[in-house]
Design a protein around this motif. Structure first.
Motif, PDB file in Angstrom:
ATOM      1  N   LYS A 219     -11.528  -4.525 -13.194  1.00  0.00           N
ATOM      2  CA  LYS A 219     -11.352  -5.186 -11.907  1.00  0.00           C
ATOM      3  C   LYS A 219      -9.958  -4.905 -11.349  1.00  0.00           C
ATOM      4  O   LYS A 219      -9.809  -4.605 -10.157  1.00  0.00           O
ATOM      5  N   ALA A 220      -8.956  -4.950 -12.193  1.00  0.00           N
ATOM      6  CA  ALA A 220      -7.592  -4.654 -11.761  1.00  0.00           C
ATOM      7  C   ALA A 220      -7.464  -3.191 -11.335  1.00  0.00           C
ATOM      8  O   ALA A 220      -6.809  -2.880 -10.338  1.00  0.00           O
ATOM      9  N   TYR A 221      -8.098  -2.278 -12.078  1.00  0.00           N
ATOM     10  CA  TYR A 221      -8.100  -0.855 -11.729  1.00  0.00           C
ATOM     11  C   TYR A 221      -8.661  -0.669 -10.316  1.00  0.00           C
ATOM     12  O   TYR A 221      -8.058  -0.001  -9.477  1.00  0.00           O
ATOM     13  N   ASP A 222      -9.815  -1.279 -10.064  1.00  0.00           N
ATOM     14  CA  ASP A 222     -10.458  -1.160  -8.755  1.00  0.00           C
ATOM     15  C   ASP A 222      -9.585  -1.769  -7.647  1.00  0.00           C
ATOM     16  O   ASP A 222      -9.502  -1.226  -6.542  1.00  0.00           O
ATOM     17  N   THR A 223      -8.924  -2.872  -7.940  1.00  0.00           N
ATOM     18  CA  THR A 223      -8.044  -3.525  -6.974  1.00  0.00           C
ATOM     19  C   THR A 223      -6.884  -2.613  -6.591  1.00  0.00           C
ATOM     20  O   THR A 223      -6.559  -2.454  -5.411  1.00  0.00           O
ATOM     21  N   VAL A 224      -6.261  -2.000  -7.583  1.00  0.00           N
ATOM     22  CA  VAL A 224      -5.134  -1.110  -7.309  1.00  0.00           C
ATOM     23  C   VAL A 224      -5.589   0.076  -6.462  1.00  0.00           C
ATOM     24  O   VAL A 224      -4.928   0.439  -5.483  1.00  0.00           O
ATOM     25  N   LEU A 225      -6.718   0.666  -6.808  1.00  0.00           N
ATOM     26  CA  LEU A 225      -7.232   1.788  -6.009  1.00  0.00           C
ATOM     27  C   LEU A 225      -7.437   1.387  -4.556  1.00  0.00           C
ATOM     28  O   LEU A 225      -7.077   2.114  -3.639  1.00  0.00           O
ATOM     29  N   ARG A 226      -8.029   0.226  -4.353  1.00  0.00           N
ATOM     30  CA  ARG A 226      -8.318  -0.245  -3.003  1.00  0.00           C
ATOM     31  C   ARG A 226      -7.034  -0.580  -2.237  1.00  0.00           C
ATOM     32  O   ARG A 226      -6.883  -0.221  -1.073  1.00  0.00           O
ATOM     33  N   MET A 227      -6.101  -1.237  -2.891  1.00  0.00           N
ATOM     34  CA  MET A 227      -4.890  -1.719  -2.218  1.00  0.00           C
ATOM     35  C   MET A 227      -3.848  -0.623  -1.992  1.00  0.00           C
ATOM     36  O   MET A 227      -3.027  -0.751  -1.086  1.00  0.00           O
ATOM     37  N   MET A 228      -3.869   0.435  -2.788  1.00  0.00           N
ATOM     38  CA  MET A 228      -2.899   1.518  -2.613  1.00  0.00           C
ATOM     39  C   MET A 228      -2.978   2.126  -1.215  1.00  0.00           C
ATOM     40  O   MET A 228      -1.984   2.576  -0.671  1.00  0.00           O
ATOM     41  N   ASN A 229      -4.176   2.122  -0.647  1.00  0.00           N
ATOM     42  CA  ASN A 229      -4.369   2.718   0.679  1.00  0.00           C
ATOM     43  C   ASN A 229      -3.842   1.842   1.805  1.00  0.00           C
ATOM     44  O   ASN A 229      -3.833   2.268   2.951  1.00  0.00           O
ATOM     45  N   ARG A 230      -3.420   0.640   1.487  1.00  0.00           N
ATOM     46  CA  ARG A 230      -2.961  -0.289   2.516  1.00  0.00           C
ATOM     47  C   ARG A 230      -1.451  -0.263   2.731  1.00  0.00           C
ATOM     48  O   ARG A 230      -0.947  -0.998   3.567  1.00  0.00           O
ATOM     49  N   VAL A 231      -0.768   0.552   1.962  1.00  0.00           N
ATOM     50  CA  VAL A 231       0.687   0.596   2.083  1.00  0.00           C
ATOM     51  C   VAL A 231       1.155   2.044   2.006  1.00  0.00           C
ATOM     52  O   VAL A 231       0.596   2.843   1.258  1.00  0.00           O
ATOM     53  N   LYS A 232       2.149   2.379   2.804  1.00  0.00           N
ATOM     54  CA  LYS A 232       2.717   3.730   2.792  1.00  0.00           C
ATOM     55  C   LYS A 232       3.798   3.773   1.723  1.00  0.00           C
ATOM     56  O   LYS A 232       4.836   3.137   1.851  1.00  0.00           O
ATOM     57  N   LEU A 233       3.531   4.522   0.677  1.00  0.00           N
ATOM     58  CA  LEU A 233       4.455   4.633  -0.448  1.00  0.00           C
ATOM     59  C   LEU A 233       5.183   5.966  -0.419  1.00  0.00           C
ATOM     60  O   LEU A 233       4.687   6.941   0.147  1.00  0.00           O
ATOM     61  N   LEU A 234       6.326   5.993  -1.048  1.00  0.00           N
ATOM     62  CA  LEU A 234       7.046   7.244  -1.230  1.00  0.00           C
ATOM     63  C   LEU A 234       6.285   8.108  -2.239  1.00  0.00           C
ATOM     64  O   LEU A 234       5.546   7.574  -3.085  1.00  0.00           O
TER      65      LEU A 234
END
Length: 91
Positions: free
Chosen positions: A51-66
């Protein structure tokens, strides 16, 4: 008076910290799942890690990271995915 930090930078930093924490937690759950001899605990921990893996995948697209931040998260995600596969998760 100290300079103020723009809200969008605070939000980005907060999201990055959340993603890093979520991955650390997921790796801990995966470790518990692999070490415990209690089947129900192992399954519960594996599910929480996924569940945490899936959350990170989904949320990574919501922020512009270096690029370096993205690379760090992707490296941890790959390690987690490998561990989850070893625990029987199907992707």
């Amino acid at each position: 008076m100290p300079p103020t930090v723009p809200v969008h930078l605070i939000a980005k930093r907060t999201m990055l910290e959340f993603l890093q924490t979520e991955l650390r937690m997921a790796l801990t759950f995966a470790d518990v799942a692999s070490r415990t001899s209690v089947a129900a605990r192992s399954e519960r921990s594996r599910k929480e890690a996924r569940k945490a893996y899936d959350t990170v995948l989904r949320m990574m697209n919501r922020v512009k990271l270096l690029p370096a931040e993205t690379a760090e998260l992707e490296e941890r995600l790959a390690a987690l995915k490998s561990e989850l596969r070893r625990l029987g998760e199907i992707f």
